[in-house]
Enzyme design. Structure first.
Site, mmCIF file in Angstrom:
data_model
loop_
_atom_site.group_PDB
_atom_site.id
_atom_site.type_symbol
_atom_site.label_atom_id
_atom_site.label_comp_id
_atom_site.label_asym_id
_atom_site.label_seq_id
_atom_site.Cartn_x
_atom_site.Cartn_y
_atom_site.Cartn_z
ATOM 1 C CE LYS A 176 -4.319 -1.940 1.529
ATOM 2 N NZ LYS A 176 -5.395 -2.041 2.550
ATOM 3 N NE ARG A 189 -7.482 -8.382 0.422
ATOM 4 C CZ ARG A 189 -6.981 -7.509 -0.452
ATOM 5 N NH1 ARG A 189 -6.035 -6.648 -0.074
ATOM 6 N NH2 ARG A 189 -7.428 -7.480 -1.691
HETATM 7 N N1 LIG Z 1 -10.252 -6.962 4.440
HETATM 8 C C1 LIG Z 1 -9.557 -6.184 3.593
HETATM 9 N N2 LIG Z 1 -9.844 -6.208 2.266
HETATM 10 C C2 LIG Z 1 -9.123 -5.405 1.453
HETATM 11 N N3 LIG Z 1 -9.230 -5.211 0.125
HETATM 12 C C3 LIG Z 1 -8.301 -4.281 -0.186
HETATM 13 S S1 LIG Z 1 -8.112 -3.650 -1.794
HETATM 14 C C4 LIG Z 1 -6.712 -2.587 -1.555
HETATM 15 C C5 LIG Z 1 -5.415 -3.288 -1.786
HETATM 16 O O1 LIG Z 1 -4.398 -2.547 -1.847
HETATM 17 O O2 LIG Z 1 -5.397 -4.511 -1.852
HETATM 18 C C6 LIG Z 1 -6.843 -1.461 -2.502
HETATM 19 C C7 LIG Z 1 -7.131 -0.215 -1.967
HETATM 20 C C8 LIG Z 1 -7.272 0.848 -2.813
HETATM 21 C C9 LIG Z 1 -7.137 0.663 -4.176
HETATM 22 C C10 LIG Z 1 -6.857 -0.615 -4.699
HETATM 23 C C11 LIG Z 1 -6.700 -1.695 -3.862
HETATM 24 N N4 LIG Z 1 -7.583 -3.874 0.880
HETATM 25 C C12 LIG Z 1 -8.123 -4.569 1.929
HETATM 26 C C13 LIG Z 1 -7.820 -4.565 3.334
HETATM 27 O O3 LIG Z 1 -6.936 -3.836 3.844
HETATM 28 N N5 LIG Z 1 -8.581 -5.401 4.116
#
Ligand SMILES: Nc1nc2[nH]c(S[C@@H](C(=O)O)c3ccccc3)nc2c(=O)[nH]1
Length: 285
Positions: free
Chosen positions: A223, A258
């Site tokens: 991230k 995750r």
């Molecule tokens: N439970 C849970 N589910 C999740 N799904 C995601 S998508 C995220 C990424 O970087 O994967 C993301 C955030 C913003 C844009 C694209 C992708 N992040 C999480 C988390 O932090 N917890």
């Protein structure tokens, strides 16, 4: 605390930190972008993560990228259901569906998914009832605002207290809808309406969320916050920083991590587990 989650017949033991491998089924995650190629690539990627030691696979069809437009339910179904069907057949791992839409939850569980991972905390119309009726475990995550706007100068009086309160309320709402507490996992939602400082505070005080009496999931993998701390612009260069963050999360009680980089995280947890086993009397087998 040694809970287990019954994920549509596939058991996920949370006796120690477990690794949730990320399978993004969004054309932008596979350069060719063709539907068939995207499906094949996603399935192959999921199988690779399983071979690397993932304890479950998280299949998502909607890029929740800040500013991203909503993906229509038909498109989200088209992306995720075939991948879940194939992975459910080709691995014995529990599979979670990363969605906020009730229709996608129903179709995903019918296709073999055994856990609902909802970044919106079951707040969409019909989501609570759909999850309760499906009878599978759910991950309730905190997000401030909406994906399109959440990163526009997020603010909190006390980020830990406010995220804690939100998750307590969502647990209550889920129980009122008929979701047993033993089927609930919570997640502070790193990067979902948080600045770097907010994310660091949440990680530093992650133990606070253990007070909610349910397992905690942490997702920091690749991230922006990791990029800011390490100066690594490219997501694939954020592996080391991500492993460090997830080790800290495990140290502070997270039982689900995750991640994109399963092999690296599995290795780090093996070191952590060996030392953790030393510190306490024989851990429950
Ligand atoms: N439970 C849970 N589910 C999740 N799904 C995601 S998508 C995220 C990424 O970087 O994967 C993301 C955030 C913003 C844009 C694209 C992708 N992040 C999480 C988390 O932090 N917890």
């Amino acid at each position: 605390l040694s809970p287990t989650l019954d994920c549509n017949g596939r058991v996920l033991k949370l006796d120690r930190p477990r690794v949730m491998g990320i399978v993004n089924v969004t054309p932008d995650s596979f350069s060719d972008g063709g539907a068939h190629d995207t499906l094949e690539a996603a399935v192959a990627h999921g199988l690779t993560l399983a071979a690397e030691g993932a304890d479950l696979l998280d299949v998502g069809g909607e890029s929740t990228r800040p500013g991203a437009a909503e993906v229509a339910v038909e498109e989200e179904l088209r992306r995720t259901i075939p991948v879940i069907e194939r992975l459910a057949r080709e691995t014995a791992l529990p599979i979670s569906i990363d969605t906020s839409k009730p229709e996608v939850m129903r179709a995903a569980v019918a296709a073999g998914a055994g856990l609902i991972n909802d970044v919106y905390g079951l707040r969409r119309e019909g989501a609570l009832d759909a999850a309760a009726a499906l009878g599978v475990p759910v991950v309730l995550m905190h997000m401030q605002g909406e994906p399109r706007s959440m990163q526009h100068e997020p603010q909190y009086e006390d980020v830990v207290a406010e995220v804690h309160r939100f998750l307590a309320e969502r647990i209550f709402a889920a129980e009122m809808a008929g979701i047993a507490k033993k089927r609930i996992v919570v997640d502070p939602g790193f990067g979902f309406g948080k600045t770097l400082q907010h994310n660091l505070t949440l990680l530093a005080q992650l133990e606070r969320f253990g007070e909610l009496g349910v397992p905690v999931l942490a997702g920091l993998s690749r991230k922006r916050s990791i990029g800011e701390l390490t100066g690594r612009e490219a997501a694939r260069e954020r592996v080391h920083g991500s492993v460090a963050a997830h080790l800290i999360a495990a140290q502070r009680g997270a039982r689900l991590l995750r991640v994109h980089d399963v092999a690296a995280t599995v290795d780090a947890l093996k070191v952590w587990e060996a030392v953790a086993a030393q510190a306490q009397p024989r851990r429950a087998a």
